[in-house]
Design a protein around this motif. Structure first.
Motif, PDB file in Angstrom:
ATOM      1  N   GLU A 188       0.863  -1.194   0.000  1.00  0.00           N
ATOM      2  CA  GLU A 188       0.000   0.000   0.000  1.00  0.00           C
ATOM      3  C   GLU A 188       0.888   1.228   0.000  1.00  0.00           C
ATOM      4  O   GLU A 188       2.116   1.131   0.150  1.00  0.00           O
ATOM      5  N   GLY A 189       0.282   2.410  -0.140  1.00  0.00           N
ATOM      6  CA  GLY A 189       1.012   3.657   0.047  1.00  0.00           C
ATOM      7  C   GLY A 189       1.011   4.019   1.525  1.00  0.00           C
ATOM      8  O   GLY A 189       0.267   3.428   2.317  1.00  0.00           O
ATOM      9  N   PRO A 190       1.824   5.003   1.925  1.00  0.00           N
ATOM     10  CA  PRO A 190       1.864   5.390   3.347  1.00  0.00           C
ATOM     11  C   PRO A 190       0.533   5.936   3.854  1.00  0.00           C
ATOM     12  O   PRO A 190       0.257   5.872   5.054  1.00  0.00           O
ATOM     13  N   THR A 191      -0.286   6.469   2.941  1.00  0.00           N
ATOM     14  CA  THR A 191      -1.615   6.962   3.353  1.00  0.00           C
ATOM     15  C   THR A 191      -2.685   6.579   2.329  1.00  0.00           C
ATOM     16  O   THR A 191      -3.740   7.225   2.271  1.00  0.00           O
ATOM     17  N   SER A 192      -2.430   5.556   1.537  1.00  0.00           N
ATOM     18  CA  SER A 192      -3.379   5.197   0.461  1.00  0.00           C
ATOM     19  C   SER A 192      -3.385   3.701   0.208  1.00  0.00           C
ATOM     20  O   SER A 192      -2.379   3.022   0.441  1.00  0.00           O
ATOM     21  N   THR A 193      -4.495   3.237  -0.344  1.00  0.00           N
ATOM     22  CA  THR A 193      -4.613   1.861  -0.822  1.00  0.00           C
ATOM     23  C   THR A 193      -4.308   1.858  -2.320  1.00  0.00           C
ATOM     24  O   THR A 193      -4.742   2.761  -3.029  1.00  0.00           O
ATOM     25  N   VAL A 194      -3.602   0.837  -2.782  1.00  0.00           N
ATOM     26  CA  VAL A 194      -3.357   0.750  -4.226  1.00  0.00           C
ATOM     27  C   VAL A 194      -4.435  -0.126  -4.863  1.00  0.00           C
ATOM     28  O   VAL A 194      -4.829  -1.163  -4.319  1.00  0.00           O
ATOM     29  N   VAL A 195      -4.939   0.366  -5.997  1.00  0.00           N
ATOM     30  CA  VAL A 195      -5.961  -0.352  -6.771  1.00  0.00           C
ATOM     31  C   VAL A 195      -5.462  -0.403  -8.207  1.00  0.00           C
ATOM     32  O   VAL A 195      -4.856   0.565  -8.677  1.00  0.00           O
ATOM     33  N   TRP A 196      -5.678  -1.528  -8.889  1.00  0.00           N
ATOM     34  CA  TRP A 196      -5.288  -1.583 -10.291  1.00  0.00           C
ATOM     35  C   TRP A 196      -6.322  -2.358 -11.089  1.00  0.00           C
ATOM     36  O   TRP A 196      -7.129  -3.095 -10.536  1.00  0.00           O
ATOM     37  N   ARG A 197      -6.293  -2.117 -12.430  1.00  0.00           N
ATOM     38  CA  ARG A 197      -7.214  -2.844 -13.307  1.00  0.00           C
ATOM     39  C   ARG A 197      -6.409  -3.780 -14.190  1.00  0.00           C
ATOM     40  O   ARG A 197      -5.426  -3.358 -14.808  1.00  0.00           O
ATOM     41  N   ASP A 198      -6.857  -5.026 -14.209  1.00  0.00           N
ATOM     42  CA  ASP A 198      -6.268  -6.022 -15.105  1.00  0.00           C
ATOM     43  C   ASP A 198      -7.426  -6.547 -15.947  1.00  0.00           C
ATOM     44  O   ASP A 198      -8.180  -7.413 -15.490  1.00  0.00           O
ATOM     45  N   GLY A 199      -7.610  -5.978 -17.125  1.00  0.00           N
ATOM     46  CA  GLY A 199      -8.747  -6.359 -17.969  1.00  0.00           C
ATOM     47  C   GLY A 199     -10.043  -6.107 -17.225  1.00  0.00           C
ATOM     48  O   GLY A 199     -10.288  -4.994 -16.755  1.00  0.00           O
ATOM     49  N   PRO A 200     -10.873  -7.169 -17.053  1.00  0.00           N
ATOM     50  CA  PRO A 200     -12.177  -6.957 -16.407  1.00  0.00           C
ATOM     51  C   PRO A 200     -12.104  -6.927 -14.872  1.00  0.00           C
ATOM     52  O   PRO A 200     -13.132  -6.782 -14.220  1.00  0.00           O
ATOM     53  N   ALA A 201     -10.907  -7.080 -14.300  1.00  0.00           N
ATOM     54  CA  ALA A 201     -10.795  -7.174 -12.832  1.00  0.00           C
ATOM     55  C   ALA A 201     -10.250  -5.874 -12.241  1.00  0.00           C
ATOM     56  O   ALA A 201      -9.222  -5.356 -12.689  1.00  0.00           O
ATOM     57  N   LEU A 202     -10.980  -5.358 -11.247  1.00  0.00           N
ATOM     58  CA  LEU A 202     -10.494  -4.208 -10.476  1.00  0.00           C
ATOM     59  C   LEU A 202      -9.946  -4.795  -9.177  1.00  0.00           C
ATOM     60  O   LEU A 202     -10.692  -5.409  -8.405  1.00  0.00           O
ATOM     61  N   CYS A 203      -8.645  -4.623  -8.973  1.00  0.00           N
ATOM     62  CA  CYS A 203      -7.952  -5.392  -7.930  1.00  0.00           C
ATOM     63  C   CYS A 203      -7.409  -4.505  -6.825  1.00  0.00           C
ATOM     64  O   CYS A 203      -7.016  -3.356  -7.066  1.00  0.00           O
ATOM     65  N   THR A 204      -7.339  -5.070  -5.635  1.00  0.00           N
ATOM     66  CA  THR A 204      -6.544  -4.486  -4.563  1.00  0.00           C
ATOM     67  C   THR A 204      -5.937  -5.611  -3.741  1.00  0.00           C
ATOM     68  O   THR A 204      -6.209  -6.789  -3.970  1.00  0.00           O
ATOM     69  N   VAL A 205      -5.094  -5.209  -2.787  1.00  0.00           N
ATOM     70  CA  VAL A 205      -4.296  -6.172  -2.017  1.00  0.00           C
ATOM     71  C   VAL A 205      -5.130  -6.706  -0.847  1.00  0.00           C
ATOM     72  O   VAL A 205      -5.830  -5.931  -0.189  1.00  0.00           O
ATOM     73  N   PRO A 206      -5.061  -8.017  -0.564  1.00  0.00           N
ATOM     74  CA  PRO A 206      -5.837  -8.546   0.574  1.00  0.00           C
ATOM     75  C   PRO A 206      -5.324  -8.052   1.931  1.00  0.00           C
ATOM     76  O   PRO A 206      -4.123  -7.818   2.102  1.00  0.00           O
ATOM     77  N   ASP A 207      -6.249  -7.909   2.884  1.00  0.00           N
ATOM     78  CA  ASP A 207      -5.914  -7.425   4.237  1.00  0.00           C
ATOM     79  C   ASP A 207      -4.974  -8.368   4.983  1.00  0.00           C
ATOM     80  O   ASP A 207      -4.358  -7.968   5.971  1.00  0.00           O
ATOM     81  N   THR A 208      -4.903  -9.628   4.532  1.00  0.00           N
ATOM     82  CA  THR A 208      -4.055 -10.608   5.216  1.00  0.00           C
ATOM     83  C   THR A 208      -2.581 -10.188   5.202  1.00  0.00           C
ATOM     84  O   THR A 208      -1.768 -10.722   5.956  1.00  0.00           O
TER      85      THR A 208
END
Ligand code: PLP
Length: 284
Positions: A188-208
Motif C-alpha cells: 500500500e502507500g503510506p496513506t493510500s490503498t493501491v488499486v489496479w485494473r487487469d482487464g475486467p478485474a479491479l484489484c486491490t491487495v488482501p488485508d491478510t
C-alpha cells in the motif's frame, strides 16, 4: 477557504468547540508521548462526513486491537457530526477523528475532531496523477499476520514512518511511495490503498498482508460492477502494476488518483478513471 474547526468531546460526552490556536492535549497525553491512540480521516462532502459508519467501525476495530477504551460509537458519531455541522456544503473538507489513550498516569482517553479544507494540491493530483517509487517495508507479506504487536491493519497515531516515507519520496523528486514487502509483494502507500485494473478485474491487495483495509477502495470495489468490472483481492509484484491497464492510489481525502509513473516507468492512465471517480462521488 474555510478556517479549521476543532471540537473536543467533553467528559460529559457533549462536543464543544475549541479555538484552533487553543492547547487541547496535556503534556503527558500518551498520544503525544507514544503515538498511542487511533485516528480516522474522512472526506466531508455536501457538509457531511462520507462513509461515517465504515470509518467508525474501523476506528473501533483499531481501538480494540490496541486495547484502548474508545468511547461508545454514538459519542464518536455525535462528535463527527457536530464538527461538520457548520462546514459549507460547497467546500470539500477533511475530518479527523482522534482518540488518544489519555494521560500517562491514568484517566479518560482524549477524543477530539478537526475539520479542514482539502488542499488544492490534493485536488490537482486527481487530474494530473502522481509519480511513485517502491520502497521496502522490510518485512514479508505474511509477517504482520503472525505478529499482532506489529499492528497490521490498525490505524494508530504512530504515523511518523509513513510521513518519513513521503519526505523520502519528495527527496527522490516523486510524489509518493508504494510499500513492498521484503518478499517483493505490493502492499500500500503510506496513506493510500493501491488499486489496479487487469482487464475486467479491479484489484486491490488482501488485508491478510497487514495493510490498512481502506474504506475508499472497499467502497469502490463494492461498486465495480456498475463499471462492468469484477472486484478481486490479489497479490501482485510491481512489474504486474507496470503492465496493468490502470493503477490508482485511493484514500478518503485524495479520492482516486492515477499513478502515472512507477519506479521511472510510465504507466497508462486508464480511460475508466473518470468513471471510477464519479462512482466514488469525488468532484471532477
Ligand atoms: N492505507 C494507509 C496506510 C492509510 O493511512 C490510508 C488512509 O489514510 C489508507 C490506506 C486509505 O484508507 P481510506 O480509504 O480509508 O482513507
Amino acid at each position: 477557504m474555510s478556517d479549521r474547526v476543532v471540537m473536543v468531546s467533553g467528559t460529559d460526552g457533549v462536543p464543544r468547540f475549541v479555538r484552533p490556536e487553543e492547547p487541547l492535549l496535556r503534556a503527558d497525553d500518551l498520544g503525544v508521548l507514544r503515538g498511542d491512540g487511533v485516528f480516522e480521516t474522512l472526506h466531508v462532502r455536501g457538509g457531511e462526513p462520507f462513509l461515517l459508519t465504515e470509518h467508525l467501525a474501523r476506528m473501533a476495530r483499531s481501538a480494540a486491537r490496541l486495547e484502548l477504551p474508545l468511547p461508545a460509537e454514538d459519542r464518536v458519531r455525535d462528535l463527527a457530526l457536530a464538527a461538520c455541522a457548520g462546514w459549507p456544503a460547497a467546500e470539500e473538507g477533511a475530518l479527523r477523528l482522534v482518540c488518544t489513550r489519555g494521560p500517562e498516569d491514568g484517566g479518560e482517553p482524549t477524543l477530539y475532531a478537526t475539520v479542514a479544507a482539502v488542499k488544492a494540491a490534493v485536488r490537482t493530483q486527481r487530474h494530473e496523477g502522481i509519480r511513485v517509487v517502491t520502497a521496502s517495508l522490510g518485512m514479508t507479506a505474511d509477517a504482520r499476520g503472525e505478529a499482532p504487536w506489529l499492528l497490521g491493519g490498525v490505524k494508530s497515531l504512530s504515523y511518523a514512518a509513513n510521513m518519513a516515507a513521503g519526505r523520502w519520496a519528495a527527496a527522490q523528486g516523486v510524489d509518493d511511495v508504494l510499500f513492498v514487502s521484503a518478499d517483493g509483494h505490493v502492499l500500500e502507500g503510506p496513506t493510500s490503498t493501491v488499486v489496479w485494473r487487469d482487464g475486467p478485474a479491479l484489484c486491490t491487495v488482501p488485508d491478510t498482508t497487514g495493510i490498512l483495509p481502506g474504506t475508499t477502495a472497499a467502497h469502490l470495489l463494492s461498486r465495480a460492477g456498475s463499471a462492468g468490472l469484477a472486484a478481486e483481492l490479489r497479490m501482485a509484484v510491481p512489474e504486474e502494476l507496470v503492465a496493468a491497464d490502470g493503477v490508482w492510489f485511493c484514500s478518503s481525502v485524495r479520492g482516486i488518483v492515477p499513478v502515472t509513473e512507477l519506479d521511472g516507468k510510465a504507466l497508462t492512465v486508464d480511460p475508466v478513471t473518470a468513471q471510477l471517480r464519479d462512482l466514488l462521488g469525488y468532484p471532477g
